[in-house]
Motif scaffolding. Structure first.
Motif, PDB file in Angstrom:
ATOM      1  N   GLY A 284       0.785  -1.230   0.000  1.00 34.43           N
ATOM      2  CA  GLY A 284       0.000   0.000   0.000  1.00 34.43           C
ATOM      3  C   GLY A 284       0.809   1.269   0.000  1.00 34.43           C
ATOM      4  N   GLY A 285       2.119   1.167  -0.141  1.00 34.00           N
ATOM      5  CA  GLY A 285       2.948   2.369  -0.163  1.00 34.00           C
ATOM      6  C   GLY A 285       2.790   3.141  -1.460  1.00 34.00           C
ATOM      7  N   GLN A 286       3.244   4.368  -1.454  1.00 29.99           N
ATOM      8  CA  GLN A 286       3.180   5.230  -2.627  1.00 29.99           C
ATOM      9  C   GLN A 286       4.588   5.442  -3.179  1.00 29.99           C
ATOM     10  OE1 GLN A 286       0.312   6.378  -4.050  1.00 29.99           O
ATOM     11  NE2 GLN A 286      -0.716   5.084  -2.526  1.00 29.99           N
ATOM     12  N   PRO A 287       4.746   5.362  -4.504  1.00 29.24           N
ATOM     13  CA  PRO A 287       6.091   5.531  -5.077  1.00 29.24           C
ATOM     14  C   PRO A 287       6.604   6.950  -4.898  1.00 29.24           C
ATOM     15  CG  PRO A 287       4.434   5.496  -6.805  1.00 29.24           C
ATOM     16  CD  PRO A 287       3.730   5.129  -5.533  1.00 29.24           C
TER      17      PRO A 287
ATOM     18  N   GLU B 233       4.657  17.794 -17.228  1.00 25.39           N
ATOM     19  CA  GLU B 233       4.292  18.208 -15.879  1.00 25.39           C
ATOM     20  C   GLU B 233       4.007  17.013 -14.982  1.00 25.39           C
ATOM     21  OE1 GLU B 233       4.470  21.229 -14.790  1.00 25.39           O
ATOM     22  OE2 GLU B 233       5.065  21.988 -16.763  1.00 25.39           O
ATOM     23  N   GLU B 234       4.015  15.796 -15.535  1.00 20.24           N
ATOM     24  CA  GLU B 234       3.772  14.614 -14.716  1.00 20.24           C
ATOM     25  C   GLU B 234       4.916  14.411 -13.722  1.00 20.24           C
ATOM     26  OE1 GLU B 234       1.304  11.176 -16.772  1.00 20.24           O
ATOM     27  OE2 GLU B 234       3.163  11.558 -17.860  1.00 20.24           O
ATOM     28  N   PRO B 235       4.618  13.814 -12.583  1.00 20.73           N
ATOM     29  CA  PRO B 235       5.699  13.497 -11.644  1.00 20.73           C
ATOM     30  C   PRO B 235       6.625  12.428 -12.223  1.00 20.73           C
ATOM     31  CG  PRO B 235       3.634  12.512 -10.934  1.00 20.73           C
ATOM     32  CD  PRO B 235       3.285  13.417 -12.072  1.00 20.73           C
ATOM     33  N   VAL B 236       7.883  12.534 -11.931  1.00 19.41           N
ATOM     34  CA  VAL B 236       8.890  11.583 -12.404  1.00 19.41           C
ATOM     35  C   VAL B 236       9.235  10.633 -11.257  1.00 19.41           C
ATOM     36  CG1 VAL B 236      11.255  11.327 -13.224  1.00 19.41           C
ATOM     37  CG2 VAL B 236       9.821  13.167 -14.113  1.00 19.41           C
ATOM     38  N   HIS B 237       9.159   9.343 -11.521  1.00 21.74           N
ATOM     39  CA  HIS B 237       9.419   8.342 -10.480  1.00 21.74           C
ATOM     40  C   HIS B 237      10.696   7.547 -10.725  1.00 21.74           C
ATOM     41  CE1 HIS B 237       5.424   8.998  -8.737  1.00 21.74           C
ATOM     42  NE2 HIS B 237       4.974   9.056  -9.983  1.00 21.74           N
TER      43      HIS B 237
ATOM     44  N   ALA C  46       4.475  -1.877 -13.992  1.00 26.25           N
ATOM     45  CA  ALA C  46       3.336  -2.716 -13.600  1.00 26.25           C
ATOM     46  C   ALA C  46       2.405  -1.966 -12.652  1.00 26.25           C
ATOM     47  CB  ALA C  46       3.848  -4.001 -12.947  1.00 26.25           C
ATOM     48  N   TYR C  47       2.972  -1.198 -11.736  1.00 17.57           N
ATOM     49  CA  TYR C  47       2.166  -0.463 -10.760  1.00 17.57           C
ATOM     50  C   TYR C  47       1.296   0.581 -11.447  1.00 17.57           C
ATOM     51  CZ  TYR C  47       1.082   2.678  -6.853  1.00 17.57           C
ATOM     52  OH  TYR C  47       0.439   3.476  -5.949  1.00 17.57           O
ATOM     53  N   PHE C  48       1.887   1.368 -12.334  1.00 14.41           N
ATOM     54  CA  PHE C  48       1.129   2.455 -12.959  1.00 14.41           C
ATOM     55  C   PHE C  48       0.222   1.962 -14.088  1.00 14.41           C
ATOM     56  CE2 PHE C  48       4.733   5.049 -11.251  1.00 14.41           C
ATOM     57  CZ  PHE C  48       3.968   5.854 -10.417  1.00 14.41           C
ATOM     58  N   ARG C  49       0.617   0.924 -14.775  1.00 11.02           N
ATOM     59  CA  ARG C  49      -0.194   0.468 -15.912  1.00 11.02           C
ATOM     60  C   ARG C  49      -1.359  -0.407 -15.451  1.00 11.02           C
ATOM     61  NH1 ARG C  49       0.150  -1.446 -21.321  1.00 11.02           N
ATOM     62  NH2 ARG C  49      -2.034  -1.856 -21.854  1.00 11.02           N
TER      63      ARG C  49
END
Length: 334
Positions: free
Chosen positions: A157-160, A171-175, A298-301
């Motif tokens: 449940g953590g956030q990247p 403007e999207e966040p870069v991970h 995998a997390y974002f898609r």
């Protein structure tokens, strides 16, 4: 369709066994036949091959020239196979592989057909075993460990986290912002030139010139076909940036954007990841941060459930599962 490169095999031993089993008897037969023919011709004219001061009659010049050519080819063949055997032996010995990949049947064939090549291979293998094996780059293990820890964190449940990239194109966040080896898989058109030979002289000279010209044209055609077939191209160490919807690659002076929604297949191997698209060439990213790219993709898609179900994450989950018993054992001893 997968573009993940196959694991290293010992096919070169099979090829060597077949090549030497054909080439060595052919050269021995050719040299022996030419030697006997030359000797008979010289004896008919009152001379012999062993007589170094005697002049070769014109009637025997073509046969003697063919014999000299075959001896030169046989010498070059023996030297090339010996040097190749030495180099391959050093490389395989240094990597601590089994002698001849333990393919004893093909090793036996090579030993019978080209014993000098097997002897130099054995010498090189011994030298390679004495050398220090290549140092293992710890960055690969660190990258895989980072991917495993990120997978575990996100699955709970953590956030990247984000990476600061002020002034980037979106403007999207870069991970993820990392250096990875970039390559694309596609075929191309290759042109080559064929030559034609015009030779005058003896029959042996003309035959040799035409044969050399044919071999040169054949090599040029084979090289062009090899370069034109689909393969990994545009290799470059480049900057790779991942956002929630796209992967950006700085390739040859320009940014290329790959939409995650357009990815049809995603593959992972020990060294990198491969993305397959419906309307553009496959993309391969190789490097220590490649597995982390797989986890974030995998997390974002597909969302959090994909972290435990996506097939391409199996190696990372297997690494995580293998380390859990060791952690439990260490905790119990404490």
């Amino acid at each position: 369709m997968s573009f993940v490169p196959p694991p290293r095999t010992s096919r070169h031993w099979t090829f060597t066994a077949v090549a030497t089993a054909v080439a060595t008897p052919a050269l021995v037969w050719g040299v022996d036949r030419s030697y006997r023919s030359t000797e008979r011709c010289l004896q008919a004219h009152g001379s012999s091959i062993s007589d170094s001061e005697a002049e070769i009659p014109d009637a025997c010049s073509e046969i003697s020239a063919l014999l000299a050519l075959l001896i030169l080819v046989a010498t070059a063949y023996a030297a090339a196979t010996a040097i190749t055997g030495l180099c391959v032996g050093v490389a395989e010995g240094r990597r601590r592989r089994g002698f001849g990949h333990r393919r004893w049947f093909t090793v036996t064939i090579v030993g019978v057909a080209a014993p000098w090549a097997l002897a130099t291979y054995a010498a090189g293998y011994g030298i390679g075993r004495l050398l220090q094996p290549p140092a293992v780059d710890p960055s690969w293990a660190d990258g895989r460990d980072a991917a495993r820890r990120t997978l575990e964190f996100l699955a709970k449940g953590g956030q990247p986290g984000t990476v600061p990239t002020p002034g980037f194109l979106t403007e999207e966040p870069v991970h993820l912002d990392a250096r990875l080896h970039y390559a694309r898989h596609y075929g191309t058109v290759v042109t080559y030139h064929q030559t034609s030979a015009l030779a005058f002289g003896s029959a042996a000279f003309v035959t040799g010139a035409l044969l050399a010209n044919a071999v040169g044209n054949s090599n040029a055609r084979s090289r062009a076909e090899r370069l034109a077939r689909p393969q990994w191209r545009d290799h470059e160490l480049t900057r790779v940036v991942l956002t929630p919807t796209r992967t950006w690659c700085y390739s040859f002076g320009r940014w290329l954007s790959f939409d995650h929604a357009a990815v049809m297949e995603y593959h992972l191997d020990p060294h990198g990841v491969v993305l397959l698209f419906a309307d553009t060439e496959p993309l391969r990213l190789t490097g220590p941060a490649a597995w982390l790219h797989a986890v974030l993709f995998a997390y974002f898609r597909f969302g959090v459930p994909a972290l435990t179900t996506a097939a391409f994450l199996v190696p990372i989950r297997a690494t995580h599962s293998a380390q859990q018993p060791a952690t439990a054992a260490a905790t119990s001893r404490e």
